[in-house]
Scaffold this motif. Sequence first.
Motif, PDB file in Angstrom:
ATOM      1  N   UNK A   1       0.863  -1.350  -0.053  1.00 17.86           N
ATOM      2  CA  UNK A   1       0.312   0.030   0.025  1.00 17.86           C
ATOM      3  C   UNK A   1       0.824   1.141  -0.052  1.00 17.86           C
ATOM      4  N   UNK A   2       2.171   1.310   0.725  1.00 14.54           N
ATOM      5  CA  UNK A   2       2.801   2.351   0.816  1.00 14.54           C
ATOM      6  C   UNK A   2       3.429   2.667  -0.404  1.00 14.54           C
ATOM      7  N   UNK A   3       3.867   1.440  -1.103  1.00 11.08           N
ATOM      8  CA  UNK A   3       4.415   1.574  -2.422  1.00 11.08           C
ATOM      9  C   UNK A   3       3.662   2.218  -3.519  1.00 11.08           C
ATOM     10  N   UNK A   4       2.437   1.861  -3.571  1.00 15.00           N
ATOM     11  CA  UNK A   4       1.416   2.247  -4.442  1.00 15.00           C
ATOM     12  C   UNK A   4       1.233   3.650  -4.195  1.00 15.00           C
TER      13      UNK A   4
ATOM     14  N   UNK B   1      -5.958   2.272  -1.166  1.00 17.44           N
ATOM     15  CA  UNK B   1      -4.639   2.962  -1.793  1.00 17.44           C
ATOM     16  C   UNK B   1      -4.599   2.794  -3.470  1.00 17.44           C
ATOM     17  N   UNK B   2      -5.179   1.539  -3.960  1.00 17.77           N
ATOM     18  CA  UNK B   2      -5.121   1.311  -5.100  1.00 17.77           C
ATOM     19  C   UNK B   2      -6.305   2.229  -5.575  1.00 17.77           C
ATOM     20  N   UNK B   3      -7.405   2.549  -4.899  1.00 13.99           N
ATOM     21  CA  UNK B   3      -8.517   3.298  -5.700  1.00 13.99           C
ATOM     22  C   UNK B   3      -7.980   4.746  -5.710  1.00 13.99           C
ATOM     23  N   UNK B   4      -7.071   5.148  -4.749  1.00 13.50           N
ATOM     24  CA  UNK B   4      -6.484   6.397  -4.616  1.00 13.50           C
ATOM     25  C   UNK B   4      -5.312   6.798  -5.650  1.00 13.50           C
TER      26      UNK B   4
END
Length: 887
Positions: free
Chosen positions: A367-370, A442-445
């Motif tokens: 999540x942080x990497x994305x 996070x992916x949506x963001x």
Amino acid sequence: MELLVHGVGGTTPEKMLGDPRTVRVTGDDTAAVFRRAEDTEAAPDGRGAGGEAGAERGRAPRSGPVREAYVWCNLTSGDGSRALWLLLLPFMVVNLAHWMRPAAPGRPRTVRLYGLLVRLTALTLTVLLVAAACEVALDLVAWQCAGVQACVRRHSWLDFLSPAAGGWWSAPGRRLALAAALPTTLTGLLWYLSHRTWSAYESHRPLTPDAGPANDDQMPTGDGPGPTNDDEVPAGDGPQPANDDQVSAGDGPGPTHDDQVPTGDGPEPTHDDQVPAGDGPQPASGAPRPAGEGPQPAGDGSASAGGGSGPGSGGSVPDRRGPEPDSDEPEPAVHGSALARPGFWYGRRLVARLRAAHTAAGLLTVAAAVTTPAARFDHRPGGPAVLDALGLLLAAALLVCGAAVVAVVCRRGRSERRLDQRLDRHLARCLPLAALALLLLGLVYAGWSRPGWQSTGRLPGDPSFGALMLAQGLLVVALAAVAGYLHRRRPDPRAGMRGLGGPAVALLGCALGGVISGGVAQRVADWLDGTRAVLTGPPVLLTWQASVIPPLLAVLLLLAAGLALNTARLARAERDRVRREHPGEPEDPARTRAIAHARAMATLTDRMPLVVAVLTATTLVLGSAALTGALATRKTPDGAAHRTHHLVQAVAETSQALGSWLVGVGFLLFVTWGRRAYKDASARRTIGILWDVGTFWPRAAHPFAPPCYAERAVPDLTWRMATWTRRTGGRLVLSGHSQGSVLAAAAAWQLPPSVRGRVALLTYGSPLERLYGRWFPAHFGPPALAALHHDIDCWRNLYRRTDPIGGPVRVSDDTTPDVDHEPLRDPLVYGRTPDHPLPAPILGHSDYQSDPAFTHERARLLTRLHPELPVQRPEPGPRAEAAGPSA
């Protein structure tokens, strides 16, 4: 009976029993006890192969004990999925560091600090592995290659991600969201492997008062309640079950809480079954007492299986009012070992907690990497305010969830003082689900439309590898300080590296994780753009790490040359000793050299602390240099040496090129080895030797490490011995070779006192002191082995000077015979004799049972073990029909 336990590498029951016809007595396809078919066929009524049953069928009575073989090799080299365990090698190494601390009686807080540092180091390894997967999928593939048209032309399968195509997936954030599937799948695979092995290994309940043996052929198969059929041991046969928090207090007034036992040495067991060797026959547990011998006892006087009073259970019983269950256990008393605790081999709760934390850490890393690249783009001056606020909120949520992960890792989460059957189900479910929810957000963001956003250079977050490496270095240094302090409080001259073995192994585990991460990233970068003319490539730190491999190998080659010269000198000195040992026999120079060489080579095991110390020191220095060079120059080694002296440039360029080549070769060998192990059972068995040594210990630091086979094997052995002795009243020799002797010792520690009096221990080729005593001093140090000798005073150890693994256990007692036999002759004869017309082989670590001393010592142990006990004591009633053989 003799119960055989094999060593590393595994074997077949036919070889162990020396008979092609064997029958499985109890167990399953993973681990089972076997017996010769002849012994089983001769005992349909339960009387065994010898005695009346054998005589009625025209067979001569058996002269020795009935033999059974416990085969556990499939626990480490079973089906093809074991090949996936190669991915878990760094996790296994760092998990070993948890158990390698020095002995520290009276220092519970320092012991807890040691365990905390190891668990935090293990957590950084999980983050490092997932971060390496993110580097490959998100940075090299989705960010760099998919964003450059020249790279896309070389790899047409990336066309739909190319900005030139103008598709929906061409936006940088959406490319990252799609590529996140790879590290997320890796995290899920690690969770699956850990959960699968957790259900198969950590679910077997040890032998405790709450789960006493009920049926001879019934093994524990789960974590449910103990057996309750008609064969349940009645009152008087042993401790009675109460509940999960209560155990029988032996001579006390009644059941007490399991964390409250008498302090001090406590009374010695006084049950009539509890007699020292040589005191004459006593009735078996459950056997009727002859008239006139006093009242029947009400219990066997043990507080718990392996956890009662007496030195073997920890000497002075540890104060149960010490730490809370969710903390590291303090050091046991000075005369004992933690391996005697009832809950030592039941880490079900601990592994579940750590698995939840490490799974959440992996998902948070993805999540942080994305989200980091998108948040940095939104935070620029003039960026969208709403997305900027959402990015900050998401970053704060990631930090909060990360803090919760660290908090869970900091608390150990179980107690070894009892059979801790609680499962933190809410924690095990909610923490990974919360991390997964943040990942989805996070992916949506990241996938939200952002006009003008382009992928150039490396993916933001390059310093994360440097931060991880720095954190690992600081944790290892702190761990070394704690281990040094513990060793100074109680110096052990036999401890490897003066108590610093744990920090050294933790550092090597981190280095191995770094090499694997850098190797994978460099191989993928070379595959995407071999000339490095189009792509920026992986982080410079990974290139620096690969560049230090050649000098590390050079140091190891020098060390190997020094060890070879020293071994040659020892071999020359051994030749004179070999000649003196065979006076009057014709000299055979070739034979003398072969024996001397075998003895000299066997001493290399004792030089392992030197090898590990040199390897660790070199790794620490070179790793520090790589981190400093990468952070100071932000260039690759050849780029940093561009304007230096030509000699420095040549060294830098050679190291970088050779290191990249070595990493590539190692990566290919790793993949080839894993593929072969998946298809070939023999190759899988070879890899299983590595797991035999490295996975003996429970997963107390890293839940993704290969599972601990002893959590299945030790309960198997203790249940078999306890049920057999209680039903037959016979004598049993527990016979362990190599790693099997370590399992045998662990099982002996877990036996109730009423069973120990009928069990003798025979070890041969044993690494109990030579390897485990040196590298795991807190659990197999001199006080622990002395306590085992006190518990099992019928113990004999055989070894050879040519054995590179086995050795003496160095335990003696003025009141009982020494444990160690004098070194066995190897070869049995020097030259040709009428009895040995052909040259006798140099056996080294193998074939101990062919030595006449083996049969002699086994007979002596049976004689010392209740010498006047009748050969057969079938129990009255229906139990006699199911009783096994005795000797």
